[in-house]
Design a protein around this motif. Structure first.
Motif, short mmCIF file in Angstrom:
data_model
loop_
_atom_site.label_atom_id
_atom_site.label_comp_id
_atom_site.label_asym_id
_atom_site.label_seq_id
_atom_site.Cartn_x
_atom_site.Cartn_y
_atom_site.Cartn_z
N ALA A 137 0.81 -1.21 0.00
CA ALA A 137 0.00 0.00 0.00
C ALA A 137 0.85 1.27 0.00
O ALA A 137 0.38 2.33 -0.43
N VAL A 138 2.10 1.17 0.47
CA VAL A 138 2.95 2.37 0.54
C VAL A 138 4.10 2.31 -0.45
O VAL A 138 4.99 3.15 -0.42
N THR A 139 4.09 1.32 -1.34
CA THR A 139 5.18 1.13 -2.29
C THR A 139 4.71 1.40 -3.71
O THR A 139 3.68 0.88 -4.14
N SER A 140 5.46 2.21 -4.43
CA SER A 140 5.22 2.39 -5.87
C SER A 140 6.38 1.78 -6.63
O SER A 140 7.52 1.80 -6.17
N PHE A 141 6.09 1.22 -7.79
CA PHE A 141 7.10 0.59 -8.63
C PHE A 141 7.22 1.42 -9.91
O PHE A 141 6.31 1.43 -10.75
N ASP A 142 8.33 2.13 -10.04
CA ASP A 142 8.50 3.08 -11.13
C ASP A 142 9.79 2.80 -11.90
O ASP A 142 10.83 2.53 -11.29
N ARG A 143 9.71 2.92 -13.21
CA ARG A 143 10.90 2.77 -14.04
C ARG A 143 11.67 4.09 -14.02
O ARG A 143 11.18 5.12 -14.50
N VAL A 144 12.86 4.07 -13.44
CA VAL A 144 13.67 5.27 -13.27
C VAL A 144 15.11 4.96 -13.69
O VAL A 144 15.68 3.96 -13.27
N ASP A 145 15.67 5.85 -14.50
CA ASP A 145 17.06 5.75 -14.92
C ASP A 145 17.89 6.65 -14.02
O ASP A 145 17.69 7.87 -13.99
N LEU A 146 18.82 6.08 -13.28
CA LEU A 146 19.62 6.87 -12.34
C LEU A 146 20.43 7.95 -13.03
O LEU A 146 20.76 8.97 -12.42
N ASP A 147 20.78 7.74 -14.29
CA ASP A 147 21.55 8.75 -15.02
C ASP A 147 20.70 9.93 -15.48
O ASP A 147 21.23 10.85 -16.09
N ASP A 148 19.41 9.89 -15.17
CA ASP A 148 18.51 10.95 -15.63
C ASP A 148 17.56 11.40 -14.52
O ASP A 148 16.41 11.74 -14.77
N LEU A 149 18.05 11.42 -13.28
CA LEU A 149 17.17 11.67 -12.13
C LEU A 149 16.51 13.04 -12.17
O LEU A 149 15.40 13.20 -11.62
N ASP A 150 17.13 14.03 -12.77
CA ASP A 150 16.57 15.38 -12.73
C ASP A 150 15.43 15.59 -13.71
O ASP A 150 14.86 16.68 -13.78
N SER A 151 15.08 14.54 -14.47
CA SER A 151 14.01 14.70 -15.46
C SER A 151 12.65 14.20 -14.98
O SER A 151 11.66 14.32 -15.70
N TYR A 152 12.58 13.67 -13.74
CA TYR A 152 11.35 13.06 -13.27
C TYR A 152 10.56 14.03 -12.38
O TYR A 152 10.35 13.77 -11.18
N ASP A 153 10.09 15.12 -12.97
CA ASP A 153 9.35 16.11 -12.20
C ASP A 153 8.03 15.58 -11.66
O ASP A 153 7.48 16.11 -10.69
N ASP A 154 7.49 14.54 -12.30
CA ASP A 154 6.19 14.01 -11.91
C ASP A 154 6.28 12.93 -10.84
O ASP A 154 5.25 12.38 -10.42
#
Length: 389
Positions: A250-267
């Motif tokens: 209930a408190v975990t989200s599973f998101d595809r995230v590229d560590l080399d592009d962390l500053d692009s995930y404003d949402d």
């Protein structure tokens, strides 16, 4: 001059301990793996590097620019330097020749060489033979995992990957360290937001669930951002969590995230400025392309007083360390890093000094390294816990 690795000033971080893992039994397991690797690496060298009796190698030659070109370069370089550091090669300038001992070792049957120490059927020997089976392709520039998938199948390849990257004995310090840091952060009882990058199959949570009282303390997790670039790995992690700790779904989200592009995930809320109390990077940070930029992004994401914990190998002398990165060195991704001297001078795993410089320059003046510098040759895997001021 060697720089002394800085230690933390935080009392909470100072409470984290892995001395119960780094025991004589743990050391014996590491030495057994090194012994097993010596046989297989000797065979690879004699078949693919010294088939004609000698090999030419310039230790100071600059690496190629791309990861796909670097991979065969570094696999060959590190294999030669491993053998040279062990005393298994004669050197005349840039020309290297095998010693009689190396030739004998490579020709020794496995059951004879391993008698009284190990056996040909251990998980480590199975994994090493799988790498050996594609070594010729790796030295021609083929990605090791891709070659193994073709040769032994996808399922067996990823079973070997899981063993070498998560379950093998040297990684016990990594899995336990991140789990203990997560548990320690929860002990204050305050609600926390966690971001885990490169979370893979969920090794951190699996290890944390083995800690007495963790399930109770985990009620303080307000949000757990579980991320990876592989949706397949995250599906497996979601299934694991549903079976072993369904209350955390209930408190975990599973998101595809590229560590080399962390500053692009404003949402993504837990990747915004000052949003996370804890960042966990378990055995993944060495793989990023631009380490300084990733660490600066972690600094931005953390709240003041937030913690960054990451685990990795700590590069030491080649004769001791190369068995810890044989599979990794066969991968294109392991060799793609942007070198950034004096912060980063190695692709793949860094030295502890490189990690320390990188943390300091990214704005983390307070950190702790485990295990300590004097123990790294025998216990090369561990990590850092850093606090944002």
């Amino acid at each position: 001059m060697t720089q002394t690795v800085q230690e933390a000033t935080s009392a909470d971080i100072a409470a984290i301990d892995i001395s119960d893992i780094c025991t004589p039994d743990y050391t014996a397991k590491l030495e057994r793996i090194r012994y097993e690797a010596a046989l297989v690496l000797s065979r690879i060298a004699m078949r693919h590097l010294f088939a004609t009796g000698e090999a030419v190698h310039d230790p100071e030659a600059p690496p190629p620019s791309s990861g796909s070109e670097r991979q065969p370069y570094f696999f060959r370089k590190r294999l030669i330097e491993y053998l040279a550091d062990r005393g298994d090669l004669f050197r005349d300038g840039y020309v290297y020749r095998p010693t009689p001992e190396l030739v004998r070792r490579a020709q020794t049957p496995e059951d004879v060489y391993l008698a009284g120490v190990s056996s040909p059927d251990t998980a480590t020997m199975v994994a090493l033979r799988a790498v050996e089976s594609v070594a010729g392709e790796v030295l021609q520039g083929r990605d090791g995992l891709a070659a193994m998938e073709e040769r032994i199948g996808v399922a067996e390849t990823w079973h070997i990957w899981q063993y070498l990257m998560v379950d093998v004995a040297p990684k016990q310090t990594c899995n336990s360290l991140v789990a203990r840091v997560l548990d320690q952060r929860l002990r204050a009882g305050d609600p926390i937001v966690v971001f885990e990058g490169g979370a893979g199959v969920g090794a951190t949570i699996r290890a944390a669930l083995q800690i007495d009282g963790f399930r109770e303390r985990a009620r303080a997790i307000r949000h757990y951002g579980f991320t990876d670039i592989s949706r397949e790995l995250m599906r497996g992690a979601r299934e694991m969590l549903g079976q072993e700790a369904p209350e955390l779904l209930a408190v975990t989200s599973f998101d595809r995230v590229d560590l080399d592009d962390l500053d692009s995930y404003d949402d993504v809320p837990y990747l915004r400025d000052g949003s996370a109390d804890l960042i966990i990077l378990e055995n993944v940070l060495h793989d990023v392309e631009n380490l300084h930029e990733v660490l600066r992004s972690c600094h931005r994401i953390l709240k003041p007083g937030g913690w960054l914990v990451f685990t990795s190998g700590n590069r030491t002398r080649a004769g001791m360390f190369f068995p810890c990165e044989v599979l990794q060195t066969s991968l294109h991704s392991y060799n793609r890093a942007v070198l950034d001297p004096p912060r980063r001078v190695n692709v793949g795993y860094l030295t502890q000094q490189e990690w320390a410089r990188s943390l300091t320059d990214a704005g983390f003046p307070s950190f702790r390294a485990l295990p300590g510098e004097s123990d790294l040759e025998f216990w090369p895997f561990g990590g850092f816990v850093a606090e944002r001021a």
